[in-house]
Design a protein around this motif. Sequence first.
Motif, short mmCIF file in Angstrom:
data_model
loop_
_atom_site.label_atom_id
_atom_site.label_comp_id
_atom_site.label_asym_id
_atom_site.label_seq_id
_atom_site.Cartn_x
_atom_site.Cartn_y
_atom_site.Cartn_z
N SER A 1 0.91 -1.15 -0.28
CA SER A 1 -0.07 -0.10 0.01
C SER A 1 0.72 1.29 -0.04
O SER A 1 1.93 1.19 0.47
CB SER A 1 -0.82 0.04 1.08
OG SER A 1 -0.35 0.21 2.54
N TYR A 2 0.27 2.14 -0.57
CA TYR A 2 1.24 3.65 -0.65
C TYR A 2 0.27 4.80 -0.36
O TYR A 2 -0.74 4.78 -0.76
CB TYR A 2 1.94 3.62 -1.97
CG TYR A 2 1.05 3.69 -3.05
CD1 TYR A 2 0.66 4.94 -3.77
CD2 TYR A 2 0.38 2.61 -3.78
CE1 TYR A 2 0.06 4.96 -4.83
CE2 TYR A 2 -0.27 2.71 -4.81
CZ TYR A 2 -0.58 4.02 -5.36
OH TYR A 2 -1.26 4.07 -6.54
N THR A 3 0.92 5.95 -0.01
CA THR A 3 0.32 7.18 -0.03
C THR A 3 0.33 7.81 -1.48
O THR A 3 1.74 7.91 -1.77
CB THR A 3 0.73 8.02 0.97
OG1 THR A 3 0.65 7.42 2.35
CG2 THR A 3 0.15 9.49 1.06
N ASP B 1 -6.10 9.01 1.69
CA ASP B 1 -6.22 7.81 1.90
C ASP B 1 -5.01 6.86 1.34
O ASP B 1 -4.64 7.21 0.13
CB ASP B 1 -7.51 7.04 1.85
CG ASP B 1 -8.71 7.62 2.57
OD1 ASP B 1 -8.33 8.06 3.61
OD2 ASP B 1 -9.61 7.55 2.31
N ASP B 2 -4.57 5.58 1.77
CA ASP B 2 -3.55 4.71 1.27
C ASP B 2 -4.44 4.26 0.26
O ASP B 2 -5.37 3.82 0.26
CB ASP B 2 -3.06 3.94 2.40
CG ASP B 2 -1.94 4.20 3.24
OD1 ASP B 2 -1.66 5.31 2.92
OD2 ASP B 2 -1.67 3.64 4.16
N GLN C 1 5.20 8.20 -5.31
CA GLN C 1 5.32 8.86 -4.07
C GLN C 1 5.64 10.26 -4.26
O GLN C 1 5.87 10.63 -5.08
CB GLN C 1 6.71 8.09 -3.34
CG GLN C 1 6.35 6.49 -3.23
CD GLN C 1 5.42 6.09 -2.54
OE1 GLN C 1 5.37 6.47 -1.32
NE2 GLN C 1 4.34 5.53 -2.93
N GLU D 1 6.59 5.54 3.24
CA GLU D 1 5.27 5.58 2.53
C GLU D 1 4.56 4.73 2.10
O GLU D 1 3.51 4.45 1.55
CB GLU D 1 4.95 6.78 1.84
CG GLU D 1 5.35 8.20 2.39
CD GLU D 1 5.15 9.36 1.46
OE1 GLU D 1 4.70 9.06 0.39
OE2 GLU D 1 5.74 10.51 1.79
#
Length: 101
Positions: A25-27, A37-38, A73, A87
């Motif tokens: 998962s990432y931002t 939200d992720d 990112q 992140e």
Amino acid sequence: MNVMSVYENRSDTAVISITQKFQTSYTPKHADGEYPDDLDGPIKTLTQDAGIAPYGTRTLNWQVCAPELAFKQNPVPPDGTDSFMSEIGAQPRATAWDWAQ
């Protein structure tokens, strides 16, 4: 992402290896002051020789890398914290055991 997992063998048969899937998962990129939200990233499948004795436990460390998310990112912040490591997360999903014969 470094993930530490504890596995418990509740069988009378030894385990040779463990295959673990991780959902990354990432931002996503965002402006200062925004907190999106992720998002779910790709699933990574990793295997380790485990050597878990019957009725034994074993702690395994996994290094889950999702380089295909790097361009999504935010840039590295001024304090030098690597956004790739800070992140991107990983959540354990499916597990498969390879049993001794």
